[in-house]
Design a protein around this motif. Structure first.
Motif, short mmCIF file in Angstrom:
data_model
loop_
_atom_site.label_atom_id
_atom_site.label_comp_id
_atom_site.label_asym_id
_atom_site.label_seq_id
_atom_site.Cartn_x
_atom_site.Cartn_y
_atom_site.Cartn_z
N GLY A 86 9.80 5.94 -7.19
CA GLY A 86 8.86 6.48 -6.24
C GLY A 86 8.29 7.80 -6.71
N PRO A 87 7.32 8.33 -5.96
CA PRO A 87 6.70 9.59 -6.36
C PRO A 87 7.63 10.79 -6.21
N ALA A 142 6.21 -0.71 -0.49
CA ALA A 142 6.14 -0.35 -1.91
C ALA A 142 5.68 -1.56 -2.72
N THR A 143 5.01 -1.31 -3.82
CA THR A 143 4.57 -2.38 -4.69
C THR A 143 5.78 -3.13 -5.23
N THR A 170 0.82 -1.21 0.00
CA THR A 170 0.00 0.00 0.00
C THR A 170 0.85 1.26 0.00
N GLY A 171 2.17 1.10 -0.02
CA GLY A 171 3.06 2.25 0.07
C GLY A 171 3.36 2.85 -1.28
N PRO A 172 4.10 3.94 -1.27
CA PRO A 172 4.42 4.63 -2.52
C PRO A 172 5.53 3.93 -3.30
N GLY A 173 5.42 3.99 -4.61
CA GLY A 173 6.50 3.53 -5.47
C GLY A 173 6.37 2.09 -5.92
#
Length: 177
Positions: A86-87, A128-129, A70-73
């Motif tokens: 990442g963003p 992260a995904t 569920t995290g960024p990137g």
């Protein structure tokens, strides 16, 4: 079939899939060994049970390593090269060139810090995904203690924790803060 199960149950099954396969192979091997009428079937059953035991052990470690994505990137792993997009930032690092692996519990979610000589560190959120692919990448680090790594991941401290360092000592960060 995925509509039959709740999404939370499917996520749990996906997280522990290797351990469940190992358990099934272990049980099948045990049943073959118990029902064996010949020495050959007994040997086959014991071999399957041993394989299932190894799969179960590895699956438990992988399941404990996985976090909800569920995290960024996004993390990708291609022939020993870890790429994080990442963003706000990202980076690329070769596992063979890594000198230090740390877990930074000061951020939310915690982040993996991958360092190599003469390059900026790569910070990868544990959620992260694709971050579950890092388990396979970290297995390539000589002398890494996967049990301790997974234990520290599941009991994060509120500081920077050293997980692995290359034996020659090169690349140790100048300061931990």
């Amino acid at each position: 079939m995925s509509g039959f199960f709740r999404p939370e149950a499917m996520a749990t099954l996906r997280r522990w899939r290797e351990a469940l396969i190992g358990l099934a192979v272990l049980i099948a091997g045990g049943l073959i060994a118990l029902a064996a009428l010949t020495v050959i079937l007994l040997g086959i059953g014991i071999a399957f049970a041993a394989i299932g035991l190894f799969l179960l052990w590895g699956g438990l470690q992988r399941g404990r390593f996985r976090q909800a994505a569920t995290g960024p990137g996004i993390v990708t792993l291609d022939e020993g090269r870890v790429t994080y997009m990442g963003p706000l930032d990202g980076g690329v690092i070769d596992i063979e060139d890594m000198t230090v692996l740390m877990l930074d519990g000061r951020s939310h979610p915690p982040v993996w810090v991958l360092r190599q000589n003469h390059a900026a560190p790569v910070h990868i959120p544990v959620t992260a995904t694709g971050s579950d692919r890092l388990f396979d990448a970290f297995l390539r680090l000589p002398g890494i203690q996967t049990g301790q790594m997974v234990w520290k991941l599941n009991r994060p401290e509120r500081n920077l924790v050293l997980i692995w360092e290359r034996e020659d000592g090169l690349g140790w960060p100048q300061a931990l803060n």
